[in-house]
Design a protein around this motif. Structure first.
Motif, PDB file in Angstrom:
ATOM      1  N   HIS A  82       0.875  -1.179   0.000  1.00  0.00           N
ATOM      2  CA  HIS A  82       0.000   0.000   0.000  1.00  0.00           C
ATOM      3  C   HIS A  82       0.905   1.219   0.000  1.00  0.00           C
ATOM      4  CE1 HIS A  82      -3.293   2.609   0.539  1.00  0.00           C
ATOM      5  NE2 HIS A  82      -3.252   2.729   1.851  1.00  0.00           N
ATOM      6  N   ARG A 133      -2.700   9.001  -1.018  1.00  0.00           N
ATOM      7  CA  ARG A 133      -2.679   7.615  -0.554  1.00  0.00           C
ATOM      8  C   ARG A 133      -4.104   7.079  -0.539  1.00  0.00           C
ATOM      9  NH1 ARG A 133       0.749   4.399   2.537  1.00  0.00           N
ATOM     10  NH2 ARG A 133      -0.170   3.097   4.151  1.00  0.00           N
ATOM     11  N   ASN A 134      -4.340   6.000  -1.243  1.00  0.00           N
ATOM     12  CA  ASN A 134      -5.662   5.402  -1.250  1.00  0.00           C
ATOM     13  C   ASN A 134      -5.551   3.943  -1.678  1.00  0.00           C
ATOM     14  OD1 ASN A 134      -8.497   4.737  -2.138  1.00  0.00           O
ATOM     15  ND2 ASN A 134      -8.796   6.838  -1.487  1.00  0.00           N
ATOM     16  N   ASN A 192      -8.189  -0.398   8.084  1.00  0.00           N
ATOM     17  CA  ASN A 192      -8.288   0.271   6.790  1.00  0.00           C
ATOM     18  C   ASN A 192      -8.529  -0.762   5.687  1.00  0.00           C
ATOM     19  OD1 ASN A 192      -8.184   2.103   4.678  1.00  0.00           O
ATOM     20  ND2 ASN A 192      -6.017   2.559   4.904  1.00  0.00           N
ATOM     21  N   GLN A 243      -9.580   7.250   2.373  1.00  0.00           N
ATOM     22  CA  GLN A 243      -9.123   5.872   2.157  1.00  0.00           C
ATOM     23  C   GLN A 243     -10.252   4.844   2.275  1.00  0.00           C
ATOM     24  OE1 GLN A 243      -5.123   4.481   2.974  1.00  0.00           O
ATOM     25  NE2 GLN A 243      -4.932   6.122   4.482  1.00  0.00           N
TER      26      GLN A 243
END
Length: 487
Positions: free
Chosen positions: A123, A145-146, A180, A414
């Motif tokens: 990631h 960031r995703n 997440n 996210q």
């Protein structure tokens, strides 16, 4: 809602709560159908004629119980983060086979013939400059960031795995907090692969990697189901203007994973109420697109709205006998709260403040129209961006590709593609949502009052800019794969 009035907050809050209570609205599901029909009813109650474009496809449904989504190692079960959408099915008994670990950099899928392939997926953060452009100076060290980016760019190639004879795939997230990773419906743009695949993360992922490296067997269960002949509708309506030869398109989509993805129709309905309450020059075309989460079922190229545009050139193209779209608005992810991830401690939670907006304007002139009208939602970042050298995110992309000047909101926390069950905590900041809808209302009025020539030309990506960005992206991905190491 007429000009200058505020949004009915109680009505909006009630609508958002109904949406939250529905839980995920995956394309073609009963919950998704309920949203489409609710919007169709509201269009009709406003006196607008409701049009439908129907699509038929084979729907892949997630397992109905936790027992239908699991991995069993010789040492016991491990927690599965999510299923890889439209990967495959195993039936309730699952499949039992050896685990084979494959290097992330150059996976040799043939080594996993007759086995379950295990591959690690980092990631990563990506430079903002590769994903969006700026109308003002670029801060060169910023990153985005995703999990959408990581899963799409670095996720396992299931077609190669199936052709090589692998019977299943376990993708192990690296560098992502366990909470997440939970429920991520990713990647969501691929065809059906006919090979079951799952995601795991954290310590659970470490167990799977260790088991694969030592050649242990595992049982993989993905008791998903296939439903051929599923139908799903795009619904749309026109609020006629006094000069119907020109239109303004208002776009969102109906399917989604949680209360933010997608609640854009709540804003679109507010604009429809505004449209019928007062005369306007251009005709406003409100399009609730289906298939955003099942793009291969509805679109041959581009986001789901591409199909509606191709089917209805009379609404936008401006050739003989056709109306011309002078501008467009795409509304997605209203009021999205931010999130906080600490990969050192593994903690992940919702933030108390809104996520910084990802708000596109596709021409300099449109940027200059939108900038003074757009309200500050308190997210700390009020930049209006231009499409990047490689991609335009969201359902505003088809407008961009057809050179229709537009503003598109596609804020991307996210958790955006993470499945959240009914009655889960809301991910929406109501104050931010209200401000965004009021900004869109004022923008719609401004677009209606703007001469067609004053919208400017949609920015174009140069071949050099595309090539340079893609080359840099490939280098980043190569480094990310190389950096994957033992836990």
């Amino acid at each position: 809602m007429t000009h200058g009035e505020t949004v009915d907050r109680d009505q909006l809050l009630s609508a958002q709560r109904r949406l939250d209570a529905l839980g995920p609205r995956l394309t073609g599901s009963d919950a998704h159908h309920a949203v489409v029909e609710e919007v169709a009813r509201e269009f009709a109650e406003l006196g607008l004629e409701v049009h439908r474009d129907s699509h038929t496809f084979e729907r892949w449904d997630l397992p109905r119980s936790a027992d239908g989504l699991r991995v069993e190692l010789p040492t016991g079960p491990v927690q599965v983060s999510s299923a890889f959408p439209y990967s495959g099915i195993t039936g309730p008994a699952g499949i039992t086979a050896p685990l084979v670990y494959l290097e992330a950099k150059r996976p040799s899928w043939s080594k996993a013939k007759g086995a379950v392939a295990v591959i690690e997926v980092p990631h990563i953060d990506l430079p903002r400059s590769l994903l969006v452009s700026e109308w003002g100076p670029m801060v060169t060290d910023e990153t985005l960031r995703n999990p959408v980016l990581s899963a799409t760019l670095l996720g396992p190639k299931l077609e190669k795995a199936r052709k090589a004879g692998a019977v299943g795939v376990i993708a192990v997230w690296r560098g992502i907090a366990l909470d997440n990773a939970l429920g991520q419906y990713l990647p969501f743009t691929q065809p059906y692969h006919d090979i079951p695949a799952l995601w795991v993360a954290g310590d659970e992922g470490a167990q799977v990697v260790a088991a694969a490296r030592s050649g242990q067997q595992a049982t993989l269960v993905l008791d998903a189901t296939l439903h051929p002949g599923t139908t799903t509708d795009t619904v749309w309506a026109v609020a006629p203007g006094t000069s119907p030869e020109e239109t303004i398109l208002v776009i969102t989509h109906s399917d989604g994973t949680n209360g933010v993805e997608e609640n854009g129709h709540l804003g679109m309905l507010e604009l429809a109420r505004h449209a019928v309450a007062q005369p306007h020059r251009r005709s406003y075309v409100f399009v609730l697109t289906t298939g955003h989460l099942r793009i291969p079922a509805v679109s041959k190229h581009g986001q789901a709205t591409s199909t509606w545009l191709e089917a209805h050139p009379e609404m936008w193209k401006g050739e003989a006998g056709q109306a011309r779209a002078v501008a467009g608005i795409a509304i997605e992810h209203l009021g999205a709260l931010g999130d906080i991830e600490d990969t050192t401690t593994g903690s992940y939670s919702l933030d108390a403040t809104p996520e910084p907006e990802l708000l596109y304007a596709t021409s300099r002139e449109v940027h200059d129209i939108a900038a003074p009208l757009w309200r500050d939602i308190g997210s700390g970042d009020r930049r209006i961006v231009a499409p990047g050298p490689v991609i335009h995110f969201g359902e505003g992309e088809p407008l961009f590709e057809r050179k229709i000047p537009a503003v598109a909101l596609v804020t991307a926390p996210q958790y955006l593609l993470a499945l959240r069950e009914a009655d889960a905590v809301t991910h929406v900041d109501l104050d931010a949502m209200v401000k965004q809808i009021e900004s869109f209302r004022d923008l719609l009025d401004a677009f209606d009052a703007t001469d067609s020539a004053a919208f400017g030309s949609v920015v174009s990506r140069s071949v050099f800019a595309k090539f340079s960005a893609l080359l840099k992206l490939m280098q980043i991905l190569k480094r990310a794969k190389t950096a994957v190491r033992l836990y």
